[in-house]
Write a protein that holds these residues in place. Sequence first.
Motif, mmCIF file in Angstrom:
data_model
loop_
_atom_site.group_PDB
_atom_site.id
_atom_site.type_symbol
_atom_site.label_atom_id
_atom_site.label_comp_id
_atom_site.label_asym_id
_atom_site.label_seq_id
_atom_site.Cartn_x
_atom_site.Cartn_y
_atom_site.Cartn_z
ATOM 1 N N PRO A 151 -27.097 35.800 5.356
ATOM 2 C CA PRO A 151 -28.200 36.719 5.057
ATOM 3 C C PRO A 151 -29.517 35.990 4.802
ATOM 4 O O PRO A 151 -30.265 36.331 3.885
ATOM 5 N N PHE A 152 -29.808 34.976 5.593
ATOM 6 C CA PHE A 152 -31.111 34.306 5.556
ATOM 7 C C PHE A 152 -31.357 33.657 6.902
ATOM 8 O O PHE A 152 -30.469 33.620 7.766
ATOM 9 N N SER A 153 -32.557 33.104 7.103
ATOM 10 C CA SER A 153 -32.883 32.483 8.382
ATOM 11 C C SER A 153 -33.882 31.357 8.183
ATOM 12 O O SER A 153 -34.657 31.334 7.221
ATOM 13 N N THR A 154 -33.849 30.411 9.120
ATOM 14 C CA THR A 154 -34.737 29.253 9.095
ATOM 15 C C THR A 154 -34.810 28.693 10.503
ATOM 16 O O THR A 154 -33.946 28.980 11.338
ATOM 17 N N ASP A 155 -35.840 27.906 10.780
ATOM 18 C CA ASP A 155 -35.918 27.275 12.096
ATOM 19 C C ASP A 155 -34.830 26.218 12.262
ATOM 20 O O ASP A 155 -34.198 26.117 13.303
ATOM 21 N N LYS A 156 -34.619 25.417 11.202
ATOM 22 C CA LYS A 156 -33.582 24.402 11.209
ATOM 23 C C LYS A 156 -32.899 24.390 9.862
ATOM 24 O O LYS A 156 -33.550 24.526 8.834
ATOM 25 N N MET A 157 -31.578 24.192 9.873
ATOM 26 C CA MET A 157 -30.848 24.159 8.613
ATOM 27 C C MET A 157 -31.383 23.034 7.732
ATOM 28 O O MET A 157 -31.661 21.934 8.205
ATOM 29 N N GLY A 158 -31.549 23.360 6.441
ATOM 30 C CA GLY A 158 -32.082 22.394 5.500
ATOM 31 C C GLY A 158 -33.587 22.453 5.352
ATOM 32 O O GLY A 158 -34.151 21.745 4.514
ATOM 33 N N GLU A 159 -34.248 23.297 6.165
ATOM 34 C CA GLU A 159 -35.697 23.449 6.056
ATOM 35 C C GLU A 159 -36.030 24.775 5.379
ATOM 36 O O GLU A 159 -35.147 25.569 5.056
ATOM 37 N N LYS A 160 -37.327 25.036 5.174
ATOM 38 C CA LYS A 160 -37.757 26.235 4.468
ATOM 39 C C LYS A 160 -37.302 27.493 5.192
ATOM 40 O O LYS A 160 -37.263 27.534 6.429
ATOM 41 N N LEU A 161 -36.975 28.528 4.405
ATOM 42 C CA LEU A 161 -36.609 29.803 4.998
ATOM 43 C C LEU A 161 -37.838 30.469 5.596
ATOM 44 O O LEU A 161 -38.973 30.192 5.192
ATOM 45 N N HIS A 162 -37.604 31.353 6.555
ATOM 46 C CA HIS A 162 -38.713 32.080 7.175
ATOM 47 C C HIS A 162 -39.433 32.942 6.138
ATOM 48 O O HIS A 162 -38.787 33.472 5.217
ATOM 49 N N PRO A 163 -40.738 33.115 6.280
ATOM 50 C CA PRO A 163 -41.483 33.957 5.334
ATOM 51 C C PRO A 163 -41.256 35.449 5.540
ATOM 52 O O PRO A 163 -41.671 36.253 4.716
ATOM 53 N N PHE A 164 -40.584 35.802 6.621
ATOM 54 C CA PHE A 164 -40.284 37.203 6.904
ATOM 55 C C PHE A 164 -38.807 37.482 6.657
ATOM 56 O O PHE A 164 -37.988 36.563 6.581
ATOM 57 N N SER A 165 -38.458 38.739 6.545
ATOM 58 C CA SER A 165 -37.079 39.146 6.281
ATOM 59 C C SER A 165 -36.244 39.005 7.555
ATOM 60 O O SER A 165 -36.584 39.580 8.591
ATOM 61 N N ALA A 166 -35.156 38.222 7.473
ATOM 62 C CA ALA A 166 -34.334 38.005 8.658
ATOM 63 C C ALA A 166 -32.969 37.461 8.259
ATOM 64 O O ALA A 166 -32.782 36.978 7.140
ATOM 65 N N PHE A 167 -32.012 37.541 9.178
ATOM 66 C CA PHE A 167 -30.674 37.002 8.953
ATOM 67 C C PHE A 167 -30.211 36.250 10.187
ATOM 68 O O PHE A 167 -30.811 36.351 11.269
#
Length: 538
Positions: free
Chosen positions: A368-384
Amino acid sequence: MSESSAGTSEYDYVIIGAGSAGCVLANRLTADGRHSVLLLEAGPKDSNIWIHVPLGYGRLFKEKSVNWMYQTEPEPQLHGRQVFQPRGKVLGGSSSINGLLYVRGQHEDYDRWRQRGNAGWGYQDVLPYFKKAEDQQRGGDAYHGAGGPLPVSDWRHHDPLSEAFVLAAAEAGIPTNPDFNGATQEGAGFFQTTTRRGRRASTAFAYLRPARRRGNLHVETDALAQRIVFEGRRAKAVEYRQGGRLRTARARREVLVSSGAYNSPQLLQLSGVGPAELLKQHGIAVVLDAPGVGNDLQDHMQVRLVTRCAQRVTLNDVVSHPVRRVMAGLRYAALRKGPLTIAAGTSGAFFKTDPRLATPDIQIHFLPFSTDKMGEKLHPFSAFTASVCQLRPESRGSLKIRSADPTVPPEIRINYLATETDRRAFIDGIRILRRVLAAPALKAYCVDEVYPGAKVVSDEDLLEFCRKTGSTVYHPTSTCRMGNDALAVVDQRLRVRGIDGLRVVDASIMPDLMSGNTNAPTIMIAEKASDMILQDAR
């Protein structure tokens, strides 16, 4: 243990690597008090607070103090990209920094090992060791154990997105499965985790901590093994560097290498056991020409699909909102519940891309989250996120030392997507996952597909997306493979073939990659190895 001279000590067993396997060995081999054991770990104690918080794996992903931070060589089928390979360098090894999922693989995986001549490694042979290790929250039954060292628990956080994924999978024709480690793996459901009351249960926590009070166990951290010392073809000692000083630990009975799929073959090669030409190239005296050491490397690759969410129910929303972020921290501190208990998969699925297959060839990790690459900052928008992982890749690679210097990282080649079977599995797996994400149960949450995006439809475009974004699921295996053929490194009792007094006990001995996450099988391997070692000591 005895001190024979300055900087030299002597034990019955010297274990190299205090990871998923090494901590198990240290516990089991010292339990009856008959044998003295030295456990060497190249990294520090597991005192980093984020090790013990389940979601902390995101913080440890690129934390050099507890992580080897390896990289592959440029991958030919991934446009020459290097793929980051985090591995634990701390008490507990990768079980201290991994995604915490408890997945054993398929019954057929082990039966296939047995069919290849590895007697004693069929499913019915290894099931007792899974049960022996396990302290199952749901209690013991035909497939599970209760009262073992390793806590296995249900997730402690209600998440509507993760529940909707399981419902959507059922609507797309994937049956609901309440236990991926029971009678069958196939289906959709929730992952169990190696946690206890909302805290990580690494092998350092589950196995090593209870054993530390024993007088016959000695643990050394920040102790990097340099080489195994041989007398003829018998392993007699381990040289390790600690605090700038070179020390030697002699083993009266055996040296046990449990340094993982990268460091175990590296150490064997540094010690003169490996492909002769490679060793000579680096000026290393050949103890045994063993061309299989570092051969047959396998790893699971994953491709992540990211979907924009219509409701602010993702971890992205919690992290980006100051009040919600503080509240999540307070909830975890007080109750050990909430989003900080999220593992590297909340719900998921195992399915076949082709009905003619005997068992599932794809695993889905839902988050229940998202990021461009694992270990980096989560996206500023709601996503999974939902990732596709091929369970049984045909592709194999290699590991080779670059230098006789133990501090120089090895050369890692995995060869992701090297075969048509592997490429086809990802294309078909993405198509099936998209059907799940489009099912009615998820309709209220889905806005649009961020990655790869609605325009990516053809086989060619999907494969190109895999080449551009595919990464590891952190499951390297098989570099010191068990078997009876010329390239097999260890026999069915995990003894290095052609060498006395030396075993390898970790994921590197797997004849091929498991159909699932590798931490639980590695713990099982060490449980079984402990029995074999003690039997041979009688």
